[in-house]
Design an enzyme around this catalytic site. Structure first.
Site, PDB file in Angstrom:
ATOM      1  CG  HIS A   1      -6.189  -1.336  -4.775  1.00 52.68           C
ATOM      2  ND1 HIS A   1      -5.524  -0.245  -5.270  1.00 52.68           N
ATOM      3  CD2 HIS A   1      -6.855  -0.894  -3.691  1.00 52.68           C
ATOM      4  CE1 HIS A   1      -5.792   0.828  -4.535  1.00 52.68           C
ATOM      5  NE2 HIS A   1      -6.602   0.455  -3.558  1.00 52.68           N
ATOM      6  CG  ASP A   2      -6.533  -2.411  -0.376  1.00 53.84           C
ATOM      7  OD1 ASP A   2      -5.464  -1.783  -0.234  1.00 53.84           O
ATOM      8  OD2 ASP A   2      -7.651  -1.872  -0.313  1.00 53.84           O
TER       9      ASP A   2
ATOM     10  CG  ASN B   1       3.211  -0.176  -6.373  1.00 56.55           C
ATOM     11  OD1 ASN B   1       3.926   0.756  -6.008  1.00 56.55           O
ATOM     12  ND2 ASN B   1       2.121   0.018  -7.081  1.00 56.55           N
TER      13      ASN B   1
ATOM     14  CD  GLU C   1      -0.114   0.206 -10.825  1.00 49.44           C
ATOM     15  OE1 GLU C   1      -0.420  -0.936 -11.238  1.00 49.44           O
ATOM     16  OE2 GLU C   1      -0.328   0.579  -9.660  1.00 49.44           O
TER      17      GLU C   1
ATOM     18  CG  HIS D   1       0.115   4.379 -10.165  1.00 50.84           C
ATOM     19  ND1 HIS D   1      -1.053   3.659 -10.095  1.00 50.84           N
ATOM     20  CD2 HIS D   1      -0.224   5.559 -10.748  1.00 50.84           C
ATOM     21  CE1 HIS D   1      -2.048   4.362 -10.604  1.00 50.84           C
ATOM     22  NE2 HIS D   1      -1.563   5.531 -11.001  1.00 50.84           N
TER      23      HIS D   1
END
Length: 239
Positions: free
Chosen positions: A190-191, A7, A70, A43
């Site tokens: 995520h994370d 990302n 996304e 995103h």
């Protein structure tokens, strides 16, 4: 092996802090692929505080691996995805002012809406993934919507990992098992980090793809972009 999608939102955040095109989002995407990334994730949000809609259009001609866009499928986002036609769209129910994604879909409540969006994106041959909290009860409705995949929202796993990693991953394993029963592939994001990634994939070895941005770009400041991507890939290979 689980694919690594990088990302690059944080690259755009740094660029936007000074204007101009330094660092270049397009170059970052091309370099990430050259260094071994198997996908690029962006995103875009309506306020364009990091990735801009114009970036997404430019990246369509740059990305040669899997391109994953996304975001919340509001009208402007949906129009952008239908124009660009990425490999995958990941539907995320984030508010316009959210700092980062902080929840998955209530697939039962929003089933009709999600079904409409899945049909629309499928008409262009775009694979659809639905961002989901680790709850097996949400899976049947994700499947009913027509989605191809779910992406498990891994923030709670990452937060609890140091204290009790087995407890942290339990709900994710249960949700992933349920997804497979319904024929849904499973992504995660995520994370996720160098600390917690390998264990997660060991426990859910059929994870199709992980999307990692914040931790990976932060690590790259100290370790170098190419070396960092290779380190994440090794975590996936060793799982």
């Amino acid at each position: 092996m689980t694919k690594l999608s990088v990302n690059i939102n944080k690259i755009a955040t740094l660029r936007n802090s000074r204007g101009g095109d330094l660092p270049s989002v397009a170059k970052a995407a091309a370099d990430a692929e050259r260094f071994g990334a198997e996908g690029i994730t962006v995103h875009p949000r309506p306020d364009e505080r990091h990735i801009r809609y114009s970036d997404v259009r430019e990246l369509k001609g740059v990305v040669t691996t899997e391109f994953n866009i996304e975001g919340n499928p509001i009208e402007s986002f949906t129009d952008l995805v239908m124009e660009v036609v990425p490999t995958q769209v990941t539907l995320v129910p984030d508010a316009h002012d959210a700092i980062t994604s902080d929840n998955g879909w209530d697939t039962r409540k929003h089933l009709a809406f999600l079904r409409e969006r899945c049909e629309e994106f499928h008409s262009k041959g775009i694979r659809v993934s639905i961002f989901l909290n680790p709850d097996p009860g949400l899976v049947p409705y994700a499947a009913e919507s027509g989605a191809d995949r779910i992406e498990l929202y891994t923030e709670s796993y990452a937060r609890q990992y140091a204290a009790d990693r087995e407890k942290a991953v339990a709900a994710y394993v249960a949700t992933a098992v349920e997804a497979r029963k319904y024929g849904l592939a499973v992504n995660a994001g995520h994370d996720l980090s160098l600390e917690n990634l390998r264990y997660y994939v060991e426990r859910i070895p059929y994870t199709a793809e992980v999307s990692i941005g914040h931790a990976l770009i932060s690590d790259a400041i100290y370790l170098g972009f190419e070396n960092t991507i290779q380190m994440y890939l090794r975590q996936l290979k060793q799982a």
